[in-house]
Motif scaffolding. Structure first.
Motif, PDB file in Angstrom:
ATOM      1  N   TRP A 119      29.414  11.273  18.236  1.00 51.54           N
ATOM      2  CA  TRP A 119      28.679  12.515  18.534  1.00 51.54           C
ATOM      3  C   TRP A 119      28.726  12.829  20.022  1.00 51.54           C
ATOM      4  O   TRP A 119      28.926  13.978  20.427  1.00 51.54           O
ATOM      5  CB  TRP A 119      27.232  12.399  18.069  1.00 51.54           C
ATOM      6  CG  TRP A 119      27.053  12.298  16.587  1.00 51.54           C
ATOM      7  CD1 TRP A 119      27.933  12.708  15.628  1.00 51.54           C
ATOM      8  CD2 TRP A 119      25.924  11.762  15.888  1.00 51.54           C
ATOM      9  NE1 TRP A 119      27.425  12.460  14.377  1.00 51.54           N
ATOM     10  CE2 TRP A 119      26.190  11.882  14.499  1.00 51.54           C
ATOM     11  CE3 TRP A 119      24.725  11.184  16.283  1.00 51.54           C
ATOM     12  CZ2 TRP A 119      25.292  11.452  13.511  1.00 51.54           C
ATOM     13  CZ3 TRP A 119      23.824  10.757  15.315  1.00 51.54           C
ATOM     14  CH2 TRP A 119      24.108  10.892  13.941  1.00 51.54           C
ATOM     15  N   ASN A 131      32.045  14.164  20.936  1.00 56.69           N
ATOM     16  CA  ASN A 131      32.166  15.564  20.498  1.00 56.69           C
ATOM     17  C   ASN A 131      31.458  16.508  21.461  1.00 56.69           C
ATOM     18  O   ASN A 131      31.939  17.618  21.731  1.00 56.69           O
ATOM     19  CB  ASN A 131      31.589  15.728  19.095  1.00 56.69           C
ATOM     20  CG  ASN A 131      32.523  15.216  18.013  1.00 56.69           C
ATOM     21  OD1 ASN A 131      33.694  14.942  18.271  1.00 56.69           O
ATOM     22  ND2 ASN A 131      32.014  15.086  16.806  1.00 56.69           N
ATOM     23  N   ASN A 144      38.676  28.665  14.392  1.00 56.56           N
ATOM     24  CA  ASN A 144      39.111  27.420  13.756  1.00 56.56           C
ATOM     25  C   ASN A 144      40.622  27.266  13.671  1.00 56.56           C
ATOM     26  O   ASN A 144      41.132  26.220  13.312  1.00 56.56           O
ATOM     27  CB  ASN A 144      38.474  27.267  12.367  1.00 56.56           C
ATOM     28  CG  ASN A 144      38.707  28.480  11.483  1.00 56.56           C
ATOM     29  OD1 ASN A 144      39.683  29.213  11.656  1.00 56.56           O
ATOM     30  ND2 ASN A 144      37.813  28.710  10.535  1.00 56.56           N
ATOM     31  N   SER A 200      33.496  24.486  14.867  1.00 59.66           N
ATOM     32  CA  SER A 200      32.287  23.739  15.207  1.00 59.66           C
ATOM     33  C   SER A 200      32.568  22.243  15.257  1.00 59.66           C
ATOM     34  O   SER A 200      33.536  21.758  14.666  1.00 59.66           O
ATOM     35  CB  SER A 200      31.167  24.019  14.197  1.00 59.66           C
ATOM     36  OG  SER A 200      31.516  23.534  12.914  1.00 59.66           O
ATOM     37  N   LEU A 201      31.703  21.532  15.966  1.00 58.38           N
ATOM     38  CA  LEU A 201      31.787  20.079  16.063  1.00 58.38           C
ATOM     39  C   LEU A 201      30.434  19.487  15.689  1.00 58.38           C
ATOM     40  O   LEU A 201      29.388  20.094  15.919  1.00 58.38           O
ATOM     41  CB  LEU A 201      32.148  19.652  17.491  1.00 58.38           C
ATOM     42  CG  LEU A 201      33.557  19.992  17.985  1.00 58.38           C
ATOM     43  CD1 LEU A 201      33.696  19.622  19.465  1.00 58.38           C
ATOM     44  CD2 LEU A 201      34.611  19.268  17.167  1.00 58.38           C
ATOM     45  N   THR A 202      30.452  18.286  15.105  1.00 60.37           N
ATOM     46  CA  THR A 202      29.214  17.591  14.742  1.00 60.37           C
ATOM     47  C   THR A 202      28.692  16.851  15.964  1.00 60.37           C
ATOM     48  O   THR A 202      29.404  16.060  16.576  1.00 60.37           O
ATOM     49  CB  THR A 202      29.469  16.592  13.600  1.00 60.37           C
ATOM     50  OG1 THR A 202      30.000  17.288  12.468  1.00 60.37           O
ATOM     51  CG2 THR A 202      28.173  15.900  13.193  1.00 60.37           C
ATOM     52  N   GLN A 205      23.557  15.903  10.789  1.00 64.86           N
ATOM     53  CA  GLN A 205      23.508  17.244  10.207  1.00 64.86           C
ATOM     54  C   GLN A 205      23.314  18.318  11.279  1.00 64.86           C
ATOM     55  O   GLN A 205      22.746  19.380  11.015  1.00 64.86           O
ATOM     56  CB  GLN A 205      22.401  17.340   9.154  1.00 64.86           C
ATOM     57  CG  GLN A 205      22.633  16.404   7.956  1.00 64.86           C
ATOM     58  CD  GLN A 205      21.585  16.589   6.868  1.00 64.86           C
ATOM     59  OE1 GLN A 205      20.523  17.138   7.089  1.00 64.86           O
ATOM     60  NE2 GLN A 205      21.906  16.131   5.673  1.00 64.86           N
ATOM     61  N   GLN A 206      23.811  18.063  12.480  1.00 67.37           N
ATOM     62  CA  GLN A 206      23.737  19.022  13.577  1.00 67.37           C
ATOM     63  C   GLN A 206      25.159  19.405  13.983  1.00 67.37           C
ATOM     64  O   GLN A 206      25.995  18.540  14.267  1.00 67.37           O
ATOM     65  CB  GLN A 206      23.008  18.433  14.779  1.00 67.37           C
ATOM     66  CG  GLN A 206      21.521  18.210  14.545  1.00 67.37           C
ATOM     67  CD  GLN A 206      20.849  17.614  15.766  1.00 67.37           C
ATOM     68  OE1 GLN A 206      20.910  16.417  16.021  1.00 67.37           O
ATOM     69  NE2 GLN A 206      20.216  18.470  16.556  1.00 67.37           N
ATOM     70  N   HIS A 207      25.423  20.697  14.019  1.00 68.72           N
ATOM     71  CA  HIS A 207      26.751  21.195  14.370  1.00 68.72           C
ATOM     72  C   HIS A 207      26.607  22.273  15.439  1.00 68.72           C
ATOM     73  O   HIS A 207      25.605  22.987  15.497  1.00 68.72           O
ATOM     74  CB  HIS A 207      27.450  21.766  13.133  1.00 68.72           C
ATOM     75  CG  HIS A 207      27.404  20.862  11.940  1.00 68.72           C
ATOM     76  ND1 HIS A 207      28.253  19.787  11.792  1.00 68.72           N
ATOM     77  CD2 HIS A 207      26.584  20.852  10.854  1.00 68.72           C
ATOM     78  CE1 HIS A 207      27.981  19.162  10.667  1.00 68.72           C
ATOM     79  NE2 HIS A 207      26.965  19.782  10.076  1.00 68.72           N
TER      80      HIS A 207
END
Length: 357
Positions: free
Chosen positions: A66, A69, A141, A213-215, A219-221
């Motif tokens: 994370w 990221n 994307n 998007s990235l994590t 459960q957070q992006h």
């Protein structure tokens, strides 16, 4: 040390040498723990604590992913912000140019403003191909595909020529008809008309769903970069996309030197484009603000993940790490026992029957 055969070695000697072997193994184990700093180089060697270690290690790895990221996202967002700053400057300069046309229809002024708009249109197309590493920040994307196929030809391609043809007839067709035609040209997603890549050649609402998007947490992006053609609902005077609308405005102004500057349609077109640019600038401003908010949120998330990682590493250390002070005491005691055992065995080997008489 060589242990003698059990058939010729007294039972007491066998017991003693067995004890020495165990002490020697214990000494080696302790020295290994001192050297490595951990209780065992395998989970099995941790005993019942291995279950805690097996649970903690994946969590630490996940938090590290994370954090990685977030670093990637922050880099992309920073590059995007720099590009957006230059794009908003283009929009501001265009508004200034339009203001200069409000009080004059001088051919030289119109020509200069049109030339600058064409140059800015080419620059805008180049900025939309901005990359962070190998990824295009305005591509959504489909980040490996350039948003604009050939920025160098945007001021001479189908899109621009279609807009220019409409602007050239503003004196006879009027501003409303010209504006409608230029919005249609800027909204055209056909392969021969659109300046954008195939994935971005869609309506503004659909393009908004193409974000990457990235994590960055459980459960957070977080969205990274922007989609060049994204926006809201289209209207008679807007494509729905702030960037596409800026392109349209630049193409319109870049074509003014082909129009009749003395006509009412010309004056109205300039006034309407000036008004429309207010909305374009506001839309671009919202994008910049959103990017900044995302960056701030990620900074806070980085701090939280850092605290989480420290806590998990500390818990794992309590399970796996050895205690230097305790090990030093154990090693000294074991070595003392070994030395005493070696001495005792040496004494036992020197004994004879006469020693017992």
């Amino acid at each position: 040390m060589t242990i003698q055969n059990a058939t010729t070695t007294p039972m007491s000697m066998q017991l003693m040498t067995g004890a020495v072997d165990r002490l020697a193994t214990q000494e080696t184990t302790i020295q290994g723990e001192v050297s490595s700093g951990v209780l065992s180089d395998s989970y099995a060697g941790l005993g019942d604590q291995r279950y805690a270690a097996l649970s903690l290690q994946p969590q630490i790895t996940e938090v590290a992913a994370w954090t990685s990221n977030i670093t990637s996202a922050q880099n992309t967002l920073s590059v995007t912000q720099t590009a957006m700053s230059r794009i908003t400057t283009i929009a501001t300069n265009l508004q200034t140019s339009l203001t200069s046309l409000a009080g004059t229809t001088s051919a030289s002024t119109v020509t200069a403003v049109a030339l600058q708009a064409r140059q800015d249109l080419t620059q805008l197309a180049s900025l939309l191909n901005t990359q962070s590493g190998t990824e295009y920040v305005f591509a959504g994307n489909d980040s490996t595909s350039a948003p604009v196929a050939d920025p160098s030809t945007i001021a001479s391609g189908t899109f621009f020529q279609t807009v220019a043809a409409s602007v050239a007839t503003v004196g006879t067709n009027g501003a409303a008809t010209t504006e409608a035609a230029t919005v249609t040209a800027a909204s055209d997603n056909g392969p021969s008309a659109s300046v954008f890549s195939a994935s971005l050649s869609t309506d503004a609402t659909s393009a908004s769903a193409l974000g990457r998007s990235l994590t960055v947490g459980n459960q957070q992006h977080v969205g990274v970069g922007l989609v060049a053609t994204a926006g809201g609902a289209a209207s008679a005077t807007s494509t729905g996309s702030p960037i596409r609308d800026l392109m349209r405005a630049l193409a319109v102004v870049g074509s003014l030197d082909q129009a009749d500057s003395s006509s009412t349609g010309f004056t109205t077109l300039v006034q309407d484009t000036t008004t429309q640019m207010t909305a374009v600038s506001a839309g671009l401003g919202l994008e910049v603000t959103s990017l900044g908010q995302t960056q701030n949120n990620l900074t806070s998330q980085t701090a939280s993940l850092g605290e989480m990682s420290d806590a998990l590493v500390k818990q794992l250390g309590a399970v796996k790490d050895s205690d230097p002070a305790s090990l030093s005491t154990q090693l000294t005691a074991t070595q003392n026992q070994l030395q005493a055992s070696y001495s005792l065995i040496a004494d036992m080997k020197g004994m004879s029957l006469a020693a017992y008489l």
